[in-house]
Design a protein around this motif. Structure first.
Motif, PDB file in Angstrom:
ATOM      1  N   ARG A 279      36.022  37.016  24.226  1.00  0.00           N
ATOM      2  CA  ARG A 279      36.121  38.465  24.386  1.00  0.00           C
ATOM      3  C   ARG A 279      36.865  38.886  25.640  1.00  0.00           C
ATOM      4  NH1 ARG A 279      31.736  40.997  22.735  1.00  0.00           N
ATOM      5  NH2 ARG A 279      32.467  42.755  23.901  1.00  0.00           N
ATOM      6  N   GLY A 280      37.616  37.971  26.215  1.00  0.00           N
ATOM      7  CA  GLY A 280      38.459  38.326  27.344  1.00  0.00           C
ATOM      8  C   GLY A 280      37.702  38.698  28.604  1.00  0.00           C
ATOM      9  N   ALA A 281      36.516  38.131  28.759  1.00  0.00           N
ATOM     10  CA  ALA A 281      35.744  38.385  29.979  1.00  0.00           C
ATOM     11  C   ALA A 281      35.873  37.184  30.902  1.00  0.00           C
ATOM     12  CB  ALA A 281      34.284  38.631  29.639  1.00  0.00           C
ATOM     13  N   LYS A 282      35.353  37.331  32.123  1.00  0.00           N
ATOM     14  CA  LYS A 282      35.480  36.264  33.096  1.00  0.00           C
ATOM     15  C   LYS A 282      34.100  35.738  33.473  1.00  0.00           C
ATOM     16  CE  LYS A 282      38.590  35.240  36.805  1.00  0.00           C
ATOM     17  NZ  LYS A 282      38.153  35.002  38.100  1.00  0.00           N
ATOM     18  N   LEU A 283      33.971  34.418  33.548  1.00  0.00           N
ATOM     19  CA  LEU A 283      32.682  33.819  33.892  1.00  0.00           C
ATOM     20  C   LEU A 283      32.651  33.360  35.339  1.00  0.00           C
ATOM     21  CD1 LEU A 283      29.892  32.593  33.164  1.00  0.00           C
ATOM     22  CD2 LEU A 283      31.099  30.490  32.626  1.00  0.00           C
ATOM     23  N   PHE A 284      31.546  33.666  36.021  1.00  0.00           N
ATOM     24  CA  PHE A 284      31.338  33.191  37.378  1.00  0.00           C
ATOM     25  C   PHE A 284      30.036  32.396  37.420  1.00  0.00           C
ATOM     26  CE2 PHE A 284      33.778  37.069  37.642  1.00  0.00           C
ATOM     27  CZ  PHE A 284      34.783  36.757  38.553  1.00  0.00           C
ATOM     28  N   ALA A 285      30.105  31.218  38.001  1.00  0.00           N
ATOM     29  CA  ALA A 285      28.884  30.421  38.128  1.00  0.00           C
ATOM     30  C   ALA A 285      28.966  29.622  39.411  1.00  0.00           C
ATOM     31  CB  ALA A 285      28.738  29.496  36.929  1.00  0.00           C
TER      32      ALA A 285
END
Lengths: 335, 226
Positions: A279-285
């Motif tokens: 969905r064109g989002a960005k993941l931060f972990a």
């Protein structure tokens, strides 16, 4: 310039950290590890913290290379957590604050996780998945508070994993979740387990009961412990990713941040990353240094609060086992 | 999917708009979720398509507006249904509405519909203000007069039909939480919804409310360690 020291001990991890203007100077931690098949209980955990807290504090100050006089504020976890370990650590924090003559500040544990995640990853306004042994929440910021969009309606995901580890008697060293993750990598056969999503809320108790009742039968009928770990992870993580996606769609957000002890599970990060990609989002972990309970997150959140002018009276410097994420007004956030 | 254009990617599906049998149509494609295990994915998709179509049919039977069902295609994982050209989500409506009276009367109406739904043993499973639409009777883009509007429930993928008081209580709790986290006026809306609910669901709603309180307490009182 604010230099803060943070004390964390809400569960079986004891952590102390020092931060100066968003820069980590020291982040020390020790974990109370129980034998396979057993969980940690408040009394013994508090005992562990009492035994270790001074040596960890000493180590932390040495590593940070700061003297007490350079510290501006002493922060500690006010809650939520287990009563006995919380108060053990709070007593130490209050004592050093008086010895050094510094102000004291109680910090919400969940807020600590979120703020630390934002600091390390640089996420601006993420939808947060907070997953640990005691918490499972999907959180988004709105109107000066971290609002809980979804959460578990019974036990936390980490608790579900920990207790399954006890069922198949795998080691608690370094943590049951980590060992499940390693076993799951070798799992091949997928067992269909209950899947329970209610809107943005999840439920894990049914899955745990299912596992407790059938594990021995499943093992006898050709499934390996690896297969069970694999299936359990795939199922509970799919639930978490799904509810996070619901919150993401509901809030029109495009950033996801995973925090909390379960958040350092690489498979969970992979699945979440896949969803974000779709969905064109960005993941931060983050990794275990900041995902798993630590002192530095308490120091950082406390420093943010301190800078925004939050002060605590001595009379209020107690602890509380129940302290919801949305009870705290986020005065330090300007958006 | 010729002639259909992608209009939105929701949490569960991609939504396309087009013409089917001469009518404006929404195609809801539950595409393969790469993140989940293949067999889990196909199982869930099938379950949810079944739940969604079943709920729509049952809602019809008890007079609750939903999009009309045109075609369910398990192979392509698509449900074709009625598309409302002129609609607004309850979420956007609440955020743009400045009159407390209007909010109250809409909320009461939502509660009434919800009560009717539960009375017929349909649990929505994912009640949020994004999953309720307001549609103008005259099919125009005008939403300022409440008497011209009717409510449409959508997104029944998590619907359940076994009708236990616990599930109904959870349904209400999910809605309350969704409203609380989305709207600053939630504390004015939710009591009105409950009022409407009580009016349409008269027999047996006492048990539901005690279950609702129970579920609520579970959430509030959980110790939340570490």
């Amino acid at each position: 310039m604010v230099t803060a020291i943070g004390f964390e001990g809400s569960a079986n991890k004891l952590g102390i950290g020092v931060i100066r203007d968003g820069k980590v100077l020291a982040n020390c931690r020790t974990t109370y590890i129980t034998p396979p098949g057993e969980g940690f209980l408040p009394k013994e955990t508090a005992q562990h913290h009492r035994q270790k807290v001074l040596s960890v504090l000493k180590q932390c100050l040495e590593e940070a290379g700061v003297s007490p006089s350079e510290i501006d504020v002493v922060c500690y976890t006010k809650g939520p957590g287990m009563g006995a370990p919380l108060s053990t650590v709070a007593v130490v924090a209050k004592t050093v604050a008086q010895l050094w003559n510094k102000p004291i500040l109680g910090v919400n544990h969940c807020i600590g996780h979120i703020e630390m995640g934002r600091l390390i990853t640089g996420a601006k306004n993420p939808t947060v998945l907070y997953v640990s042994g005691g918490n499972t929440q999907v959180i988004a910021y709105a109107r000066k508070r971290y609002r809980i969009f979804g959460e578990t309606i019974d036990i936390a995901v980490g608790n579900c994993l920990d207790r399954f580890a006890r069922v198949i008697k795998i080691s608690n060293d370094p943590s049951p979740g980590y060992n499940i993750e390693q076993l799951a990598k070798h799992g091949k056969k997928f067992v269909q387990l209950p899947y329970c999503v209610k809107g943005m809320d999840v439920s894990f108790s049914g899955i745990l009961t299912y596992m407790e009742e059938r594990t021995s039968n499943l093992l006898r009928s050709g499934f390996t412990p690896e297969d069970l770990c694999f299936s359990l992870q795939e199922t509970v993580f799919a639930m978490l990713v799904e509810t996070t996606e619901r919150a993401l769609a509901h809030c029109n957000s495009s950033e996801v941040l995973i925090v909390g002890g379960v958040g350092c599970n690489v498979r969970l990060q992979e699945m979440m990353g896949e969803m974000c990609k779709e969905r064109g989002a960005k993941l931060f972990a983050t990794d275990e240094r900041f995902c798993i309970d630590n002192g530095i997150m308490i120091a950082h959140a406390g420093a943010e609060m301190f800078q925004a002018g939050v002060r605590m009276r001595w009379e209020d410097s107690g602890i509380t086992q129940r302290y919801r994420t949305d009870e705290v007004e986020t005065v330090w956030r300007v958006d | 999917m010729e002639g259909f254009e992608l209009i939105k990617q929701g949490a569960e599906a991609k939504l396309y708009k087009g013409i089917y049998l001469g009518k404006p149509t929404l195609a809801k494609e539950r595409f393969v979720k790469e993140y989940r295990h293949e067999s889990l994915d196909s199982f869930l998709t099938k379950e949810r398509m079944k739940a969604e179509s079943r709920a729509i049919v049952r809602c019809k039977a008890c007079g609750i507006r939903t999009p009309a069902l045109y075609l369910v295609d398990f192979k392509r994982r698509i449900i074709f249904m009625e598309y409302f050209e002129h609609s607004i989500t309850l979420k956007d409506f609440i955020e743009s509405c400045s009159s407390p009276q209007v909010l109250e009367s809409i909320s009461f109406e939502v509660g009434k519909m919800l009560g009717a739904m539960h009375e017929s043993n349909i649990m929505h499973g994912d009640l949020t203000s994004s999953n309720i639409l307001l549609v103008n009777r005259d099919d125009v883009q005008k939403f300022d007069d409440v008497s011209e509007l009717y409510l449409v429930f959508i997104d029944f993928g998590l619907a359940q039909f076994d009708g236990s008081a616990e599930d109904k209580g959870v349904d209400l709790y999910v809605l309350e939480r969704a409203l609380n986290s989305t709207h600053s006026v939630a504390n004015k809306i939710f009591p009105k919804i409950i009022e409407g609910y009580r009016e349409s669901y008269t027999v047996g709603c006492k048990e539901i409310f005690s279950k609702y309180e129970e579920v609520r307490a579970r959430g509030r009182k959980r110790t939340m360690v570490g």
